[in-house]
Design a protein around this motif. Structure first.
Motif, PDB file in Angstrom:
ATOM      1  N   SER A 300       1.130  -1.501   0.068  1.00  0.00           N
ATOM      2  CA  SER A 300       0.186  -0.288   0.279  1.00  0.00           C
ATOM      3  C   SER A 300       1.056   1.321  -0.491  1.00  0.00           C
ATOM      4  N   VAL A 301       0.269   2.538  -0.926  1.00  0.00           N
ATOM      5  CA  VAL A 301       1.422   3.732  -0.155  1.00  0.00           C
ATOM      6  C   VAL A 301       1.291   3.732   1.551  1.00  0.00           C
ATOM      7  N   ARG A 302       0.819   3.416   2.149  1.00  0.00           N
ATOM      8  CA  ARG A 302       1.365   3.846   3.375  1.00  0.00           C
ATOM      9  C   ARG A 302       2.469   3.363   3.849  1.00  0.00           C
ATOM     10  N   THR A 303       2.169   1.875   3.613  1.00  0.00           N
ATOM     11  CA  THR A 303       3.297   0.844   3.889  1.00  0.00           C
ATOM     12  C   THR A 303       4.599   1.245   2.906  1.00  0.00           C
ATOM     13  N   VAL A 304       4.713   2.351   2.020  1.00  0.00           N
ATOM     14  CA  VAL A 304       6.068   2.094   1.069  1.00  0.00           C
ATOM     15  C   VAL A 304       6.291   3.496   2.124  1.00  0.00           C
ATOM     16  N   GLN A 305       4.786   4.268   2.139  1.00  0.00           N
ATOM     17  CA  GLN A 305       5.869   5.794   3.160  1.00  0.00           C
ATOM     18  C   GLN A 305       6.495   5.613   4.227  1.00  0.00           C
ATOM     19  N   ARG A 306       5.883   4.370   5.113  1.00  0.00           N
ATOM     20  CA  ARG A 306       6.037   4.290   6.353  1.00  0.00           C
ATOM     21  C   ARG A 306       8.108   3.571   5.969  1.00  0.00           C
ATOM     22  N   ARG A 307       8.458   2.394   5.374  1.00  0.00           N
ATOM     23  CA  ARG A 307       9.349   1.880   5.287  1.00  0.00           C
ATOM     24  C   ARG A 307      10.280   3.197   4.774  1.00  0.00           C
ATOM     25  N   VAL A 308       9.813   4.389   3.469  1.00  0.00           N
ATOM     26  CA  VAL A 308      11.127   5.166   3.615  1.00  0.00           C
ATOM     27  C   VAL A 308      11.342   5.698   4.661  1.00  0.00           C
ATOM     28  N   ARG A 309      10.000   6.240   5.937  1.00  0.00           N
ATOM     29  CA  ARG A 309      10.072   7.409   6.789  1.00  0.00           C
ATOM     30  C   ARG A 309      11.439   6.087   7.824  1.00  0.00           C
ATOM     31  N   ALA A 310      11.207   4.688   8.039  1.00  0.00           N
ATOM     32  CA  ALA A 310      12.019   4.158   7.916  1.00  0.00           C
ATOM     33  C   ALA A 310      13.682   3.749   8.154  1.00  0.00           C
ATOM     34  N   LEU A 311      13.668   3.649   6.762  1.00  0.00           N
ATOM     35  CA  LEU A 311      14.930   3.689   5.972  1.00  0.00           C
ATOM     36  C   LEU A 311      15.601   5.167   6.867  1.00  0.00           C
ATOM     37  N   MET A 312      14.890   6.191   6.377  1.00  0.00           N
ATOM     38  CA  MET A 312      15.186   7.747   6.909  1.00  0.00           C
ATOM     39  C   MET A 312      16.147   7.317   7.175  1.00  0.00           C
ATOM     40  N   ASP A 313      15.376   7.211   9.068  1.00  0.00           N
ATOM     41  CA  ASP A 313      15.512   7.513  10.215  1.00  0.00           C
ATOM     42  C   ASP A 313      16.679   6.480  10.587  1.00  0.00           C
ATOM     43  N   GLY A 314      17.023   5.237  10.343  1.00  0.00           N
ATOM     44  CA  GLY A 314      18.419   4.122  10.660  1.00  0.00           C
ATOM     45  C   GLY A 314      19.500   4.748   9.219  1.00  0.00           C
ATOM     46  N   ALA A 315      18.727   5.903   8.688  1.00  0.00           N
ATOM     47  CA  ALA A 315      19.925   6.502   7.780  1.00  0.00           C
ATOM     48  C   ALA A 315      20.611   7.784   8.530  1.00  0.00           C
ATOM     49  N   GLY A 316      19.692   8.333   9.367  1.00  0.00           N
ATOM     50  CA  GLY A 316      19.794   9.589  10.206  1.00  0.00           C
ATOM     51  C   GLY A 316      19.711  10.822   9.207  1.00  0.00           C
ATOM     52  N   VAL A 317      19.101  10.759   8.041  1.00  0.00           N
ATOM     53  CA  VAL A 317      18.859  11.884   7.555  1.00  0.00           C
ATOM     54  C   VAL A 317      17.180  11.678   7.337  1.00  0.00           C
ATOM     55  N   VAL A 318      17.203  13.347   6.221  1.00  0.00           N
ATOM     56  CA  VAL A 318      16.000  14.101   6.645  1.00  0.00           C
ATOM     57  C   VAL A 318      15.100  14.207   5.355  1.00  0.00           C
ATOM     58  N   SER A 319      15.497  13.959   4.227  1.00  0.00           N
ATOM     59  CA  SER A 319      15.145  13.977   3.323  1.00  0.00           C
ATOM     60  C   SER A 319      15.473  12.831   2.484  1.00  0.00           C
ATOM     61  N   ARG A 320      14.313  12.322   1.255  1.00  0.00           N
ATOM     62  CA  ARG A 320      14.660  11.267   0.369  1.00  0.00           C
ATOM     63  C   ARG A 320      15.669  11.655  -0.654  1.00  0.00           C
ATOM     64  N   LEU A 321      16.104  13.063  -1.099  1.00  0.00           N
ATOM     65  CA  LEU A 321      17.241  12.631  -1.424  1.00  0.00           C
ATOM     66  C   LEU A 321      18.725  12.389  -0.836  1.00  0.00           C
ATOM     67  N   GLN A 322      18.760  13.034   0.339  1.00  0.00           N
ATOM     68  CA  GLN A 322      19.609  12.915   0.891  1.00  0.00           C
ATOM     69  C   GLN A 322      19.925  10.839   1.810  1.00  0.00           C
ATOM     70  N   LEU A 323      18.111  10.228   1.138  1.00  0.00           N
ATOM     71  CA  LEU A 323      18.483   9.034   1.728  1.00  0.00           C
ATOM     72  C   LEU A 323      19.015   8.108   0.389  1.00  0.00           C
ATOM     73  N   GLY A 324      18.540   8.310  -1.038  1.00  0.00           N
ATOM     74  CA  GLY A 324      18.902   8.487  -2.018  1.00  0.00           C
ATOM     75  C   GLY A 324      20.989   7.652  -2.220  1.00  0.00           C
ATOM     76  N   TRP A 325      21.764   9.109  -2.011  1.00  0.00           N
ATOM     77  CA  TRP A 325      22.337   9.576  -2.147  1.00  0.00           C
ATOM     78  C   TRP A 325      23.494   8.598  -0.906  1.00  0.00           C
ATOM     79  N   VAL A 326      23.083   7.950   0.473  1.00  0.00           N
ATOM     80  CA  VAL A 326      23.437   6.305   1.687  1.00  0.00           C
ATOM     81  C   VAL A 326      23.136   5.316   0.673  1.00  0.00           C
ATOM     82  N   ALA A 327      22.067   5.660   0.220  1.00  0.00           N
ATOM     83  CA  ALA A 327      22.040   4.828  -0.595  1.00  0.00           C
ATOM     84  C   ALA A 327      22.819   4.285  -1.521  1.00  0.00           C
ATOM     85  N   HIS A 328      23.301   4.803  -2.100  1.00  0.00           N
ATOM     86  CA  HIS A 328      24.400   4.928  -2.949  1.00  0.00           C
ATOM     87  C   HIS A 328      25.600   4.601  -2.075  1.00  0.00           C
ATOM     88  N   GLU A 329      25.404   5.828  -0.836  1.00  0.00           N
ATOM     89  CA  GLU A 329      27.776   5.313  -0.744  1.00  0.00           C
ATOM     90  C   GLU A 329      27.343   4.262   0.147  1.00  0.00           C
TER      91      GLU A 329
END
Length: 341
Positions: A300-329
């Motif tokens: 669901s859309v809600r599941t996608v948004q929650r998982r992205v939020r959890a990824l951002m929290d775990g990576a210590g970032v505040v935006s999806r752009l930053q999350l993309g960079w961390v995912a790359h690194e």
């Protein structure tokens, strides 16, 4: 050029004899569900091939199968010889073709294939002849050969050791969310696929020796029903270079299950994204909306948004752009994030 393969009916009849040990015509008719005349024809043909013999003194006539290793071994050897002879003929004719064929004249580097059926036949033909590699750029609309229609031919080529690489335009996943599962299944069989927000043309290249370019207008699919068949030339080299450029800049499709009903993350460890998380990241970075990602992953859309939020929290970032960079690194996507010009 050698003996033809045994008819399926003869193979079935011989198998019935092997299983039964011995049969008369009536017994064979029952075993393979044919009438008595057809059973007698099959027995006569098997006898001609040396696959059975008559039991002495039996009445009615009873037949016993010849040992498979001996009987079918001879048939197999003859067919292998026929294949070898045909292969040598193909190589000889191909060499003549290369010297005197259409590409000997500059104007014949490109052929026009007219009609959907003819294009479909050419795609199947050149794909079946592939020995090393098949490259493809795929964008909507799919008007000639769908992934389902082409699955059997692709599987056969992969089994022969042919490498498949394909770049799909992300809009295809928005139109057909289940396509992501088909791509994942293909990846499990050894094919390679990537996503790109924009694919310039539809393209099909086999063994870097021939390419097929559909003529439909990019983006709408309108235009003449046909394709250009491009042989070895500077034009073919340019098409291959275009594929490699698009491939280099595309996002690798991270393997994942994309199963609906996957557990919601509470707080994700910084370096432990799940397969579903990787898949969500891949699709988001390829330009899909949350709604399209949810359809593509069966969530669901809600599941996608929650998982992205959890990824951002775990990576210590505040935006999806930053999350993309961390995912790359951190290598979460399995391939380097493309550099954008």
């Amino acid at each position: 050029m050698g003996a033809a393969p045994l008819e399926p009916e003869l193979v079935a009849a011989y198998g019935a004899l092997v299983h039964a040990g011995a049969l008369d015509a009536a017994g064979l008719a029952t075993a393979v569900a044919v009438d008595l005349d057809e059973a007698q024809r099959l027995l006569g043909a098997l006898e001609d091939h040396g696959l059975l013999s008559r039991r002495v003194g039996s009445a009615p006539a009873t037949y016993v199968p010849a040992p498979p290793a001996i009987a079918l071994g001879a048939v197999l050897a003859e067919q292998q010889h026929a294949v070898h002879t045909t292969q040598k003929l193909v190589e000889q004719l191909d060499e003549v073709y290369r010297r005197t064929g259409p590409t000997s004249h500059p104007s014949d580097v490109v052929d026009l294939v007219v009609g959907t059926a003819a294009v479909r036949a050419r795609i199947q033909q050149i794909q079946t002849s592939a020995r090393e590699e098949v490259l493809s750029l795929v964008k909507p609309p799919v008007a000639v050969v769908s992934s389902e229609d082409n699955a059997e031919t692709e599987d056969a080529a992969v089994d022969r050791g042919v490498r498949y690489r394909a770049v799909l335009e992300t809009s295809m996943l928005e139109e057909e969310p289940r396509l992501l599962h088909a791509v994942a299944a293909a990846a499990a069989r050894g094919e390679e696929a990537r996503l790109s927000p924009s694919v310039p043309i539809k393209l099909f290249v086999v063994d870097r020796s021939v390419a097929l370019v559909p003529l439909g207008h990019a983006g709408t699919g309108t235009g003449p029903e046909g394709a250009l068949l491009v042989r070895g030339s500077g034009l073919l080299d340019a098409l291959i270079a275009l594929f490699e450029l698009v491939w280099e800049r595309a996002f690798e499709i991270a393997p994942g299950t994309a199963e609906s009903g996957a557990p919601e993350p509470s707080r994700l460890a910084a370096d432990s994204p799940t397969d579903l998380d990787r898949e969500i990241l891949t699709l988001l970075l390829a330009g899909l909306t949350d709604e399209a990602v949810a359809k593509g992953t069966g969530t669901s859309v809600r599941t996608v948004q929650r998982r992205v939020r959890a990824l951002m929290d775990g990576a210590g970032v505040v935006s999806r752009l930053q999350l993309g960079w961390v995912a790359h690194e951190r290598g979460w996507l399995g391939a380097a994030t493309p550099q954008r010009a």
